[in-house]
Design an enzyme around this catalytic site. Structure first.
Site, PDB file in Angstrom:
ATOM      1  N   ASP A 169       0.848  -1.201   0.000  1.00 30.35           N
ATOM      2  CA  ASP A 169       0.000   0.000   0.000  1.00 30.35           C
ATOM      3  C   ASP A 169       0.875   1.240   0.000  1.00 30.35           C
ATOM      4  O   ASP A 169       1.904   1.282   0.700  1.00 30.35           O
ATOM      5  CB  ASP A 169      -0.884   0.051   1.252  1.00 30.35           C
ATOM      6  N   ASP A 212      -4.776   2.202  -4.412  1.00 29.15           N
ATOM      7  CA  ASP A 212      -3.332   2.335  -4.170  1.00 29.15           C
ATOM      8  C   ASP A 212      -2.763   1.038  -3.613  1.00 29.15           C
ATOM      9  O   ASP A 212      -1.773   1.037  -2.890  1.00 29.15           O
ATOM     10  CB  ASP A 212      -3.057   3.489  -3.199  1.00 29.15           C
TER      11      ASP A 212
END
Length: 292
Positions: A169, A212
């Site tokens: 992430d 993301d």
């Protein structure tokens, strides 16, 4: 219909067409066949009338065996798709071979047709790429990632080889989008994706599985090698500095969680383990990695 009319019809077709007898000798070829042979070989010694197509096809055992099966009456037709690239252009053809029964002139044999399917093939490649990849980053998408991971898990169960997965992430990505806009966010996503491709091996599979969120499949990678790989990714991404469309540079960091395959572990369990490791990395202050 006389022979002259038949030849005119065959010469009007843009595909390469020839007729071979039961010995493999080419007994007729249309203009497109002869012109293609001249363009690619310079003469007709191998592919012109009177040459033996079976001899030419020995380099491709599928074609060679298929033609023999037709000649021996074991099948009525077969087809073979193949690339025919040059240094300047990519081309694909589909060879279709069909038994021809004896006509009124006593001629029989095998009709061979080579059809140019380049446009169709290029569209298939583009469609496959579209279906399997994320349009922004050009990494693989979640569906492709999960399919590949399942294949790798099945392979490990058969061969007792190692396999690992990383979940990644981008830290504080929502704040970056909120403060600097989605154009800057998209730039960061593309920069991070490119770094994944530069850092990993050709045998690894890099995917964008969410906004993301990224994942990497690492075949032949045991758990004790996963930590150093994750460390390298974290440190390399620290070096990314984005200055596009902002007044001062933005530093980027990621959190990474990893897990390795264990026997009798299914894909869901393996991914849940990587996900827990990722959240543990975030809980420990981000910009680091945890391997479970």
């Amino acid at each position: 219909m006389n022979a002259g009319i038949s030849s005119a019809i065959l010469n009007s077709i843009r595909d390469q067409i020839c007729l071979i007898d039961h010995s493999g000798e080419i007994i007729y070829a249309n203009d497109e066949w002869l012109n293609f042979a001249k363009r690619n070989g310079g003469d007709l010694s191998a592919l012109g009338v009177g040459s033996n197509y079976l001899e030419v096809s020995k380099g491709n055992q599928k074609v060679y065996k298929g033609l023999h099966a037709l000649i021996n009456g074991e099948m009525k037709s077969f087809s073979h798709e193949y690339p025919c690239h040059s240094p300047m252009v990519k081309r694909w053809f589909n060879m279709q071979a069909t038994r021809m029964t004896k006509n009124e002139h006593g001629v029989d044999g095998i009709v061979i047709r080579h059809a140019d399917i380049t446009r169709q093939k290029l569209l298939e490649i583009q469609l496959k790429k579209y279906v399997n990849t994320d349009p922004l980053t050009s990494l693989y998408n979640r569906r492709y990632f999960e399919n590949e991971l399942q294949k790798e898990i099945s392979r490990c169960e058969r061969t007792d080889r190692s396999l690992s997965v990383l979940y990644i992430d981008i830290d504080d990505f929502k704040e970056i989008n909120d403060n600097f806009g989605h154009n800057v966010g998209d730039t960061i996503l593309k920069e991070v994706s490119m770094l994944f491709l530069e850092t990993t091996r050709d045998s690894d599979t890099c995917a964008r599985i969410g906004g993301d969120e990224f994942a990497i499949i690492l075949p032949e990678t045991p758990k004790d090698e996963l930590g150093p790989i994750a460390d390298r990714l974290v440190k390399n991404i620290e070096e990314i500095i984005v200055q596009e469309e902002v007044t001062y540079p933005i530093k980027v960091s990621v959190s990474v969680g990893g897990s390795s395959f264990q026997h009798n572990t299914d894909m869901k369990t393996m991914l849940e383990k990587a996900d827990r490791a990722l959240y543990a990395a975030k809980d420990q202050g981000k910009n680091n990695n945890v391997i479970y």
